[in-house]
Design a protein around this motif. Structure first.
Motif, PDB file in Angstrom:
ATOM      1  N   VAL A  41       9.001  -2.917  12.097  1.00  0.00           N
ATOM      2  CA  VAL A  41       8.413  -1.664  11.617  1.00  0.00           C
ATOM      3  C   VAL A  41       7.143  -1.938  10.811  1.00  0.00           C
ATOM      4  CG1 VAL A  41       8.763   0.208   9.957  1.00  0.00           C
ATOM      5  CG2 VAL A  41      10.516  -0.281  11.668  1.00  0.00           C
ATOM      6  N   LEU A  42       7.160  -2.961   9.978  1.00  0.00           N
ATOM      7  CA  LEU A  42       5.960  -3.291   9.199  1.00  0.00           C
ATOM      8  C   LEU A  42       4.823  -3.765  10.103  1.00  0.00           C
ATOM      9  CD1 LEU A  42       7.548  -5.024   6.073  1.00  0.00           C
ATOM     10  CD2 LEU A  42       6.539  -2.748   6.207  1.00  0.00           C
ATOM     11  N   LYS A  43       5.163  -4.489  11.167  1.00  0.00           N
ATOM     12  CA  LYS A  43       4.132  -4.885  12.128  1.00  0.00           C
ATOM     13  C   LYS A  43       3.529  -3.661  12.813  1.00  0.00           C
ATOM     14  CE  LYS A  43       4.016  -8.432  14.699  1.00  0.00           C
ATOM     15  NZ  LYS A  43       4.266  -9.484  15.726  1.00  0.00           N
ATOM     16  N   LEU A  44       4.383  -2.700  13.144  1.00  0.00           N
ATOM     17  CA  LEU A  44       3.902  -1.467  13.763  1.00  0.00           C
ATOM     18  C   LEU A  44       3.016  -0.692  12.802  1.00  0.00           C
ATOM     19  CD1 LEU A  44       3.991   0.638  16.074  1.00  0.00           C
ATOM     20  CD2 LEU A  44       6.065   1.567  15.002  1.00  0.00           C
ATOM     21  N   ILE A  45       3.443  -0.565  11.572  1.00  0.00           N
ATOM     22  CA  ILE A  45       2.652   0.164  10.575  1.00  0.00           C
ATOM     23  C   ILE A  45       1.289  -0.486  10.389  1.00  0.00           C
ATOM     24  CG2 ILE A  45       2.520   0.770   8.118  1.00  0.00           C
ATOM     25  CD1 ILE A  45       5.570   1.095   8.180  1.00  0.00           C
TER      26      ILE A  45
ATOM     27  N   HIS B 101       0.844  -1.191   0.000  1.00  0.00           N
ATOM     28  CA  HIS B 101       0.000   0.000   0.000  1.00  0.00           C
ATOM     29  C   HIS B 101       0.885   1.249   0.000  1.00  0.00           C
ATOM     30  CE1 HIS B 101      -3.274   2.728   0.848  1.00  0.00           C
ATOM     31  NE2 HIS B 101      -4.140   1.723   0.756  1.00  0.00           N
ATOM     32  N   PHE B 102       0.502   2.232  -0.768  1.00  0.00           N
ATOM     33  CA  PHE B 102       1.321   3.426  -0.948  1.00  0.00           C
ATOM     34  C   PHE B 102       1.557   4.150   0.379  1.00  0.00           C
ATOM     35  CE2 PHE B 102       1.831   7.919  -2.488  1.00  0.00           C
ATOM     36  CZ  PHE B 102       3.035   7.722  -3.153  1.00  0.00           C
ATOM     37  N   ARG B 103       0.519   4.289   1.188  1.00  0.00           N
ATOM     38  CA  ARG B 103       0.688   4.997   2.471  1.00  0.00           C
ATOM     39  C   ARG B 103       1.621   4.227   3.402  1.00  0.00           C
ATOM     40  NH1 ARG B 103      -4.903   6.260   1.596  1.00  0.00           N
ATOM     41  NH2 ARG B 103      -5.557   4.445   2.810  1.00  0.00           N
TER      42      ARG B 103
ATOM     43  N   LYS C  37      -0.622  -1.817  12.407  1.00  0.00           N
ATOM     44  CA  LYS C  37      -1.582  -1.465  13.458  1.00  0.00           C
ATOM     45  C   LYS C  37      -2.384  -0.214  13.104  1.00  0.00           C
ATOM     46  CE  LYS C  37       1.062  -3.496  17.293  1.00  0.00           C
ATOM     47  NZ  LYS C  37       0.041  -4.509  17.642  1.00  0.00           N
ATOM     48  N   PHE C  38      -1.842   0.616  12.228  1.00  0.00           N
ATOM     49  CA  PHE C  38      -2.491   1.883  11.898  1.00  0.00           C
ATOM     50  C   PHE C  38      -2.919   1.968  10.431  1.00  0.00           C
ATOM     51  CE2 PHE C  38       0.786   2.489  15.131  1.00  0.00           C
ATOM     52  CZ  PHE C  38       0.029   3.011  16.182  1.00  0.00           C
TER      53      PHE C  38
END
Length: 425
Positions: A379-383, A124-126, A385-386
């Motif tokens: 970091v991808l796991k954190l991202i 995903h771009f975001r 979440k949002f």
């Protein structure tokens, strides 16, 4: 004008020009990846390259450069130089801090571009924007500090990585592997029974031009790392760079002819790049013969690694891990074997230098690989979440160009497009 001023001015011109050559490599990444992916995702590739440059430069200016080259008493992370302010007097350079930042900025943009290819056609771009911020602001600068800062703990042990086989390519390659595993393969890439479905490149001539641009920019990448226009070693660095890349390419031509009964164009393209990645650490320290060997081994290893990943269900649209992770690892270790006496503080094992340099190179490679892989996964796991990390099934099937960006790359079959309808579909 005295000699000191002339030297400083000449070095400044050299570093700015080579930094521009490295930045031009982003055009190479854009064309290479756009040629390797399907037509419906070409725009998404270009947009990610713009993210690499724009967000990468701003984040590296704000915090990344400070974490990488700032003052550090613990040999772990720099803590001065945020927004290029504060105390940077510890940097012993014949060029201004601004000039040095520009050169290093071109490097950080290249790092994130490696990961871009591993998640092509489905990220995903975001989410990619957020990951870019973490990579250019934290992941790369901190491990880069360990290797390239004068007070970094790996630098103190004697690790040698002239232009970044480990600091840039192995880090980016193992981060790319983590991202590819985390996000999963493209829809239909592998059948339920494990069958491998080939996704043909959309435009191999375009990918080839991208590779040629990268090849050209690499002379700035390696030779520019002297940071001096009067360095006697520039010619040798350029020669080893050329020989390794040619050997990687030639070896892939011959190896794929033997293995597949025909020269495989995508492998040949990546073979040249593998040779370039492999020589990047030792281009200033190894002989011409060693450069040819490093390039040849990198090329063959890239082909075998590509097959290995594919057989295990790992989808790598442009071969980011095989090219950068594997070849970067080979190049890093090769320095410990082939570094010639007098070129650095330690000689390679095959030149009577003992095991010290080889051990440090292996340690540094292991640390960088683990750091890049684990931090990317976290970091991808954190991202996630949002923000969804992967696009929806419908967006992936229709293509990211239409599904995410609302415009196709190739629209010659249309006179007019209802852009609002495309964006809202």
């Amino acid at each position: 004008m005295d000699i000191e001023q002339l030297s400083r001015g000449t070095d400044t011109i050299w570093v700015v020009l080579t930094a521009a050559m490295i930045l031009l490599m982003e055009g190479g990444f854009a064309l290479l990846e756009a040629g390797f992916v399907r037509q419906k995702n070409a725009v998404s590739i270009i947009m990610k390259v713009f993210v690499d440059i724009a967000f990468g430069a701003l984040v590296f200016y704000a915090i990344g450069f400070a974490f990488m080259y700032g003052k550090d008493e613990a040999s772990l992370i720099g803590l001065s130089g945020f927004f290029m302010g504060g105390d940077l007097t510890h940097l012993s350079l014949n060029i201004s801090h601004d000039t040095y930042w520009l050169f290093q900025c071109a490097f950080v943009i290249a790092v994130i571009s490696i990961v871009s290819g591993a998640v092509a056609e489905r990220i995903h771009f975001r989410a990619y924007i957020l990951y870019t911020i973490f990579m250019t602001g934290l992941i790369y600068p901190i491990s880069g500090h360990w290797i390239w800062s004068s007070n970094g703990w790996l630098a103190k042990l004697g690790m040698i990585d002239f232009a970044g086989s480990a600091a840039i390519h192995a880090l980016g390659g193992f981060a790319a592997l983590a991202a590819a595993l985390f996000i999963g393969p493209r829809i239909g890439r592998f059948g339920p029974d494990g069958k491998i479905n080939i996704v043909p490149p959309s435009n191999l001539p375009l990918a080839s031009v991208g590779a040629f641009i990268l090849w050209f920019g690499w002379f700035g990448f390696n030779s520019g790392s002297t940071l001096s226009a009067t360095n006697d070693n520039i010619g040798h660095i350029a020669v080893t760079t050329m020989l390794a890349s040619a050997a990687g390419c030639a070896t892939c031509i011959l190896f794929t002819m033997f293995r597949y009964r025909k020269a495989d164009p995508p492998m040949v393209i990546n073979g040249a790049l593998a040779g370039l990645v492999g020589i990047t650490a030792g281009c200033a320290f190894v002989s011409d013969a060693a450069a040819i060997l490093i390039g040849s081994v990198s090329g063959i290893a890239m082909v075998l690694a590509s097959e290995w990943l594919e057989n295990r269900g790992v989808d790598a649209p442009v071969g980011a891990f095989a090219v950068h992770g594997i070849s970067g690892s080979i190049g890093t270790i090769a320095v410990g074997l082939f570094a010639m006496p007098g070129t650095s503080a330690y000689s390679g094992l095959l030149y009577g230098g003992g095991w010290h340099l080889l051990g440090v190179q292996a340690l540094g490679l292991l640390v960088v690989a683990v750091w890049g892989f684990i931090l990317t996964w976290l970091v991808l796991k954190l991202i996630r979440k949002f923000q969804p990390v992967r696009v929806s099934r419908d967006e992936e099937l229709v293509g990211l160009d239409i599904g995410i960006h609302g415009v196709p790359a190739y629209s010659q079959e249309h006179d007019f497009l209802d852009i609002e309808k495309l964006r809202n579909s």
